[in-house]
Design an enzyme around this catalytic site. Sequence first.
Site, short mmCIF file in Angstrom:
data_model
loop_
_atom_site.label_atom_id
_atom_site.label_comp_id
_atom_site.label_asym_id
_atom_site.label_seq_id
_atom_site.Cartn_x
_atom_site.Cartn_y
_atom_site.Cartn_z
N GLU A 1 0.86 -1.19 0.00
CA GLU A 1 0.00 0.00 0.00
C GLU A 1 0.89 1.24 0.00
OE1 GLU A 1 -3.76 -0.51 2.55
OE2 GLU A 1 -2.19 -1.52 3.68
N HIS B 1 -5.81 -11.42 5.94
CA HIS B 1 -5.86 -11.36 4.47
C HIS B 1 -4.78 -12.21 3.80
CE1 HIS B 1 -8.45 -8.15 5.53
NE2 HIS B 1 -7.57 -7.19 5.60
C1 BG6 Z 1 -7.64 -3.64 6.23
C2 BG6 Z 1 -6.48 -3.17 7.05
O1 BG6 Z 1 -8.14 -4.85 6.69
O2 BG6 Z 1 -7.23 -3.78 4.89
C3 BG6 Z 1 -5.94 -1.88 6.52
O3 BG6 Z 1 -6.90 -3.01 8.39
C4 BG6 Z 1 -5.61 -2.01 5.05
O4 BG6 Z 1 -4.78 -1.48 7.25
C5 BG6 Z 1 -6.78 -2.60 4.28
O5 BG6 Z 1 -5.29 -0.73 4.56
C6 BG6 Z 1 -6.40 -2.90 2.85
O6 BG6 Z 1 -7.56 -3.24 2.13
P1 BG6 Z 1 -7.65 -3.01 0.58
O7 BG6 Z 1 -9.00 -3.57 0.22
O8 BG6 Z 1 -7.54 -1.55 0.35
O9 BG6 Z 1 -6.53 -3.77 -0.02
#
Ligand code: BG6
Length: 487
Positions: free
Chosen positions: A213, A236
């Site tokens: 990210e 995840h």
């Molecule tokens: C969340 C985390 O579960 O997932 C965050 O707590 C993270 O820190 C986010 O930014 C990322 O999700 P996505 O869908 O933007 O990849």
Amino acid sequence: IPVQPFDYVVFGATGDLTRRKLIPALYYRFKDGQFDEQSRIIGVSRSKLSDADFQKVARTAISEFVDKEYQDKAVIDRFVSIFSYIVNDVSNEAGWGDLKGALREEPEVVRAFYLAVAPNLFEPIAEYLAKKKFYRRDARVVIEKPLGHDLESSMEINDGVAKIFREDQVYRIDHYLGKETVQNLLALRFANMLFEPIWNSAHIDHVQITVAETVGAGTRGYYDESGALRDMIQNHMLQLLCLVAMEPPASDDANALRDEKLKVLRSLKPITNGEVGKMTVRGQYRGISSETVSVKSYQDELPEEKKGSRTETFVAVKAEIENWRWAGVPFYLRTGKRMAKRVSEICIQFKPIPHSIFDHAEGAPRSNKLIIRLQPDEGVKLMMMIKDPGPGGMRLREVPLNLSFAQTFAERTPEAYERLLLDVVRGNQTLFMRRDELEAAWKWVDPIREAWEASTDPTQIYTAGTWGPTAAIALIERDGRTWHEDE
Ligand code: BG6
């Protein structure tokens, strides 16, 4: 096809999750005609709002978080008309009576409770729901992380909910499972003949899973207590690993699939205290400031009392799965905030060909790679060797067989919550985590956390806008491999 009519009760109705994710997702589904006309959304929270105020919250959420081209005034008017609101401080019995008039008793109206609140409220809410007779044997409860900060606390949370709800009523969200491209992993593996015969240690050298990210972490209050290991790896990333590594389930039945994921989690080789330095890297970003960019360090985003925190904003882990299919095939996972670019992808690196007949060719054969891009620019790419066209003899070149979702499909890619919220109504638990999965994941993650806490090694510092600490590069290069990077 519309789903059954429902009463969706959202606790924490004015919170961030509701505004950013739940309302927009429900709106998209409503707009696509998936709601039965009798469906209702009932917001519950402490704030003293009226139905009209809550409808205004919904309108604002749509204008902020729904793509402009899907904002349709007439649809929005109809959508918000199904919203109502109840003021209720859930930890205090006094406000609970008001929910009575809002819920319908007809058995065909699905009753779902979404607990978009802190986990310490799950148990009291569940108990009041039972005490006040809002619980039904076919009601559903939806909960979401943080589901604990370790195995023990996660068991407490699950026990609290289980006092009232059976496991088949509990929908634990891991929103990654709602992503189109993540579900596509199942199609790719189990709807094609091509991959399965070579999906094993005889043909695959290693697997990489990256969730990078560009956003930072520090201003989000909870983050410092959590860190990347709990925030991303425990849920995840391990779910992605499971979908890549699991055996083919016998059917698409929710438990058939979750049984296979559980087996993978239970086969993860524990990372022991002595090995943690070799198998993991934790990092924290340092800011940059130049004429063109200025990014704060994680430390500078923290409130005074948290300064000096060793919380990791980056993790790399070498995971190993101890079973026949994957023995000797490492799964390298890495995730971080403030990385060089926003990209989530899975890279399956195949083994080299056993013997090359191209000694006299220009360019040596490179091992095949299958790259599954989860976001952004969703797609699937197979890197293969071809002969460079032309009369100049055999020249080998690596080229992608490239499937871009955007170019291939005209439809908008739905948000994860769209699928998940309606799966709750459908009563389909396939894309939700079962309790034993969650606990198996904590069991693997806890010793890593404990070893880090016991260690005097500092968290490695990396510069914002890079791929993490150099130690993360060393982690994979020690094994004679490199992190995949798209050109
Ligand atoms: C969340 C985390 O579960 O997932 C965050 O707590 C993270 O820190 C986010 O930014 C990322 O999700 P996505 O869908 O933007 O990849």
